[in-house]
Write an enzyme that holds these catalytic residues in place. Sequence first.
Site, PDB file in Angstrom:
ATOM      1  N   LYS A  82      -9.621  62.597 -70.879  1.00  0.00           N
ATOM      2  CA  LYS A  82      -9.758  63.084 -69.507  1.00  0.00           C
ATOM      3  C   LYS A  82      -8.380  63.183 -68.863  1.00  0.00           C
ATOM      4  O   LYS A  82      -7.614  62.230 -68.863  1.00  0.00           O
ATOM      5  CB  LYS A  82     -10.627  62.150 -68.663  1.00  0.00           C
ATOM      6  CG  LYS A  82     -10.837  62.676 -67.244  1.00  0.00           C
ATOM      7  CD  LYS A  82     -11.757  61.802 -66.441  1.00  0.00           C
ATOM      8  CE  LYS A  82     -11.036  60.692 -65.738  1.00  0.00           C
ATOM      9  NZ  LYS A  82     -10.195  61.125 -64.598  1.00  0.00           N
ATOM     10  N   LYS A  98     -11.709  67.709 -59.692  1.00  0.00           N
ATOM     11  CA  LYS A  98     -12.635  67.501 -58.549  1.00  0.00           C
ATOM     12  C   LYS A  98     -12.394  68.491 -57.416  1.00  0.00           C
ATOM     13  O   LYS A  98     -12.099  68.099 -56.281  1.00  0.00           O
ATOM     14  CB  LYS A  98     -12.492  66.081 -58.003  1.00  0.00           C
ATOM     15  CG  LYS A  98     -12.801  64.972 -58.989  1.00  0.00           C
ATOM     16  CD  LYS A  98     -12.825  63.641 -58.280  1.00  0.00           C
ATOM     17  CE  LYS A  98     -13.102  62.484 -59.197  1.00  0.00           C
ATOM     18  NZ  LYS A  98     -12.047  62.181 -60.156  1.00  0.00           N
ATOM     19  N   ASP A 120     -10.360  66.753 -64.970  1.00  0.00           N
ATOM     20  CA  ASP A 120     -11.040  66.119 -63.830  1.00  0.00           C
ATOM     21  C   ASP A 120     -10.237  66.334 -62.561  1.00  0.00           C
ATOM     22  O   ASP A 120      -9.530  65.448 -62.098  1.00  0.00           O
ATOM     23  CB  ASP A 120     -11.190  64.616 -64.162  1.00  0.00           C
ATOM     24  CG  ASP A 120     -11.794  63.802 -63.036  1.00  0.00           C
ATOM     25  OD1 ASP A 120     -12.552  64.362 -62.235  1.00  0.00           O
ATOM     26  OD2 ASP A 120     -11.498  62.591 -62.969  1.00  0.00           O
ATOM     27  N   ASP A 125     -13.342  72.885 -51.839  1.00  0.00           N
ATOM     28  CA  ASP A 125     -12.674  73.759 -50.859  1.00  0.00           C
ATOM     29  C   ASP A 125     -13.677  74.863 -50.512  1.00  0.00           C
ATOM     30  O   ASP A 125     -14.833  74.805 -50.911  1.00  0.00           O
ATOM     31  CB  ASP A 125     -11.375  74.324 -51.469  1.00  0.00           C
ATOM     32  CG  ASP A 125     -10.321  74.646 -50.406  1.00  0.00           C
ATOM     33  OD1 ASP A 125     -10.687  75.222 -49.360  1.00  0.00           O
ATOM     34  OD2 ASP A 125      -9.146  74.335 -50.633  1.00  0.00           O
ATOM     35  N   THR A 150     -17.644  56.527 -57.970  1.00  0.00           N
ATOM     36  CA  THR A 150     -18.116  55.197 -58.380  1.00  0.00           C
ATOM     37  C   THR A 150     -17.358  54.069 -57.672  1.00  0.00           C
ATOM     38  O   THR A 150     -17.702  52.908 -57.814  1.00  0.00           O
ATOM     39  CB  THR A 150     -18.008  55.032 -59.912  1.00  0.00           C
ATOM     40  OG1 THR A 150     -16.770  55.598 -60.350  1.00  0.00           O
ATOM     41  CG2 THR A 150     -19.140  55.743 -60.620  1.00  0.00           C
TER      42      THR A 150
HETATM   43  O1  C5P Z   1      -9.662  53.071 -64.939  1.00  0.00           O
HETATM   44  P1  C5P Z   1     -11.090  53.464 -64.737  1.00  0.00           P
HETATM   45  O2  C5P Z   1     -11.973  53.169 -65.953  1.00  0.00           O
HETATM   46  O3  C5P Z   1     -11.688  52.940 -63.454  1.00  0.00           O
HETATM   47  O4  C5P Z   1     -11.025  55.059 -64.636  1.00  0.00           O
HETATM   48  C1  C5P Z   1     -12.113  55.839 -64.239  1.00  0.00           C
HETATM   49  C2  C5P Z   1     -11.680  57.270 -64.178  1.00  0.00           C
HETATM   50  O5  C5P Z   1     -12.779  58.069 -63.795  1.00  0.00           O
HETATM   51  C3  C5P Z   1     -10.560  57.562 -63.195  1.00  0.00           C
HETATM   52  O6  C5P Z   1      -9.721  58.529 -63.806  1.00  0.00           O
HETATM   53  C4  C5P Z   1     -11.252  58.157 -61.977  1.00  0.00           C
HETATM   54  O7  C5P Z   1     -10.471  59.141 -61.347  1.00  0.00           O
HETATM   55  C5  C5P Z   1     -12.483  58.801 -62.605  1.00  0.00           C
HETATM   56  N1  C5P Z   1     -13.666  58.936 -61.761  1.00  0.00           N
HETATM   57  C6  C5P Z   1     -14.305  57.854 -61.174  1.00  0.00           C
HETATM   58  N2  C5P Z   1     -15.424  58.046 -60.403  1.00  0.00           N
HETATM   59  C7  C5P Z   1     -15.913  59.276 -60.224  1.00  0.00           C
HETATM   60  C8  C5P Z   1     -15.271  60.377 -60.821  1.00  0.00           C
HETATM   61  C9  C5P Z   1     -14.146  60.160 -61.595  1.00  0.00           C
HETATM   62  O8  C5P Z   1     -13.873  56.725 -61.366  1.00  0.00           O
HETATM   63  N3  C5P Z   1     -17.035  59.452 -59.528  1.00  0.00           N
END
Ligand code: C5P
Length: 232
Positions: free
Chosen positions: A32, A61, A59, A64, A119
């Site tokens: 990712k 996101k 990713d 706009d 999340t």
């Molecule tokens: O380090 P960690 O496991 O928390 O990384 C989670 C990844 O997923 C990060 O790159 C974050 O930007 C992404 N993400 C997230 N929650 C979302 C969408 C993407 O944590 N809803």
Amino acid sequence: MSRDVIVACDFQSAEQTFAFLDRFPEEKPFVKIGMELFYAAGPEIVRQIKARGHRIFLDLKLHDIPNTVQKAMRVLSALDVDIVNVHAAGTRRMMEAALEGLTRPDGGRPLLIAVTQLTSTDEQTMQRELLIGESLDETVLRYAENAAAAGLDGVVCSPLEAGKVHARCGASFLTVTPGVRFAEGDVGDQKRVTTPGRARELGSDYIVVGRPITAAADPVAAYRRCVKEFLG
Ligand code: C5P
């Protein structure tokens, strides 16, 4: 696409990223690329990682006005990644525009998924600061329904919501789930978290794992543990 572990390469440079990927002797993890790396290293890093044989979830996101998202997606479509995403909060019309922009003249395109609620957001914060009166679960499910109605392939949500999203939107509607931690691991800024094994039981199609792998003393061992716990 089959189920897999996606490694969030949240690094600040191409050098750090390649130093990390070079540690994997055999596997070509699904990678990712998020805002940090894309803003630091630009589209070239996407081409380079792709050329090394990795599948890529870009990713960024997008959120706009529909016209801007459509045109941005047209540019991203040329990068030939496997998955891209938008925020479902941008509305159904914006998601339709994203899909239009992403679709190439031959009809091919990367998978398009929508972030429901990050999340790192819990229900109390969502209700107090985003002024959404519904429960977090219902918000995620309604956003997922909007994404499905717009023709998207799935959503980003917590593993805790994956089964409910499948029940509401169908088994083939993808759930891509960050918020994954080993049982004994640091949660950090994430709120709606669970383990790779539990994510499997709950029906996640893809887990996105960053710091539990990238910040581990032995990232390859941590990746393999994730794969073993998630894929069984
Ligand atoms: O380090 P960690 O496991 O928390 O990384 C989670 C990844 O997923 C990060 O790159 C974050 O930007 C992404 N993400 C997230 N929650 C979302 C969408 C993407 O944590 N809803």
